[in-house]
Design a protein around this motif. Sequence first.
Motif, PDB file in Angstrom:
ATOM      1  N   THR A 242       7.480   9.373  -0.062  1.00 16.31           N
ATOM      2  CA  THR A 242       7.289   8.612   1.175  1.00 16.31           C
ATOM      3  C   THR A 242       8.448   8.856   2.130  1.00 16.31           C
ATOM      4  OG1 THR A 242       6.076   6.868   0.009  1.00 16.31           O
ATOM      5  CG2 THR A 242       6.989   6.320   2.166  1.00 16.31           C
ATOM      6  N   ASP A 264       0.611   7.021   6.675  1.00 17.84           N
ATOM      7  CA  ASP A 264      -0.054   6.079   5.783  1.00 17.84           C
ATOM      8  C   ASP A 264      -0.039   4.649   6.325  1.00 17.84           C
ATOM      9  OD1 ASP A 264       0.712   4.049   3.274  1.00 17.84           O
ATOM     10  OD2 ASP A 264      -0.970   5.388   2.837  1.00 17.84           O
ATOM     11  N   ARG A 283      -2.900  -0.135   8.556  1.00 15.04           N
ATOM     12  CA  ARG A 283      -3.165   0.815   7.478  1.00 15.04           C
ATOM     13  C   ARG A 283      -4.549   1.451   7.584  1.00 15.04           C
ATOM     14  NH1 ARG A 283      -2.155   0.490   1.785  1.00 15.04           N
ATOM     15  NH2 ARG A 283      -1.469   2.606   2.250  1.00 15.04           N
TER      16      ARG A 283
END
Length: 294
Positions: A242, A264, A283
């Motif tokens: 990430t 994301d 999201r």
Amino acid sequence: MTADTVTELFEEHRPFLTGVAYRMLGRVADAEDVVQEAWLRWSSAERDEVREPRAFLVRITTRLAIDRLRHLRSRREAYVGPWLPEPVVTEFGPAVPDSTERAVLADSVSLALLVVLESLSPLERAVFVLREAFGFPYADIGATLDRSEAAVRQLAGRARRHVDERKPRYDVDPAVRRDLTERFLAAASGGDLERLLALLAPDVRLVSDSGGKAKAPRRIIETADKVGRFLLAVGQARSATTDVRILELNGGPALVFSVDGEVDTVFQTEVGGGVIRCVYVIRNPDKLAGVRAS
């Protein structure tokens, strides 16, 4: 007017028309669809009937946006969980050098304002956007909507009162928001609940939009303790692949999380009195396309 001139005139006004449509609809794809339909009507219009191209284009775009908004209302009633506008990149750059103008533009696309505008009628929203965001005279708005100036003033007053009653008072100082965003990220990523709670207002709210297409709370989370513990859990669940960056979205700094190179999640905070008063989490993958392309 030649075909090239027709195209050039429209392209000159396209960014402005997209700005109007986005503020009306809260979603980039819908705004672009409306502007494309406006292009089709513009390209086939009788030139002798168009004395003021900009006014003609604003009228078409606004009316199309009102029609689209009425259609979207029924779909949004069936939306899974809270609905938030689609985030849009707003790096104004040197094109908007004046700090006052920059602040007005930033506020007119803020998530907080766009959420409140969802509760206005389509006509009230159109009047509010044209008047408050772009400074159109009441007479011009009346011509756009086929309403009298008196009727437009009444709509504008009702919309402004509604917004004033419902829109939270947040700080718009970019330096303050940037600083708190960076400290918010450091505390959440570092698992430091005490530091995180110090940044959150006691009655802070977390609003998450996934549209049922990603894992996210389907109800608003309230109070500093509940929001803080949720954010720490999210921070601890981050994978090694990430990445996070800060990007200006909707007039303010936002945290953009990417996993394996794909956007994301977007986090954006609203600040008031030196603390975070609201956290927006987006999201829904359908709403992240514009952020991916930036």
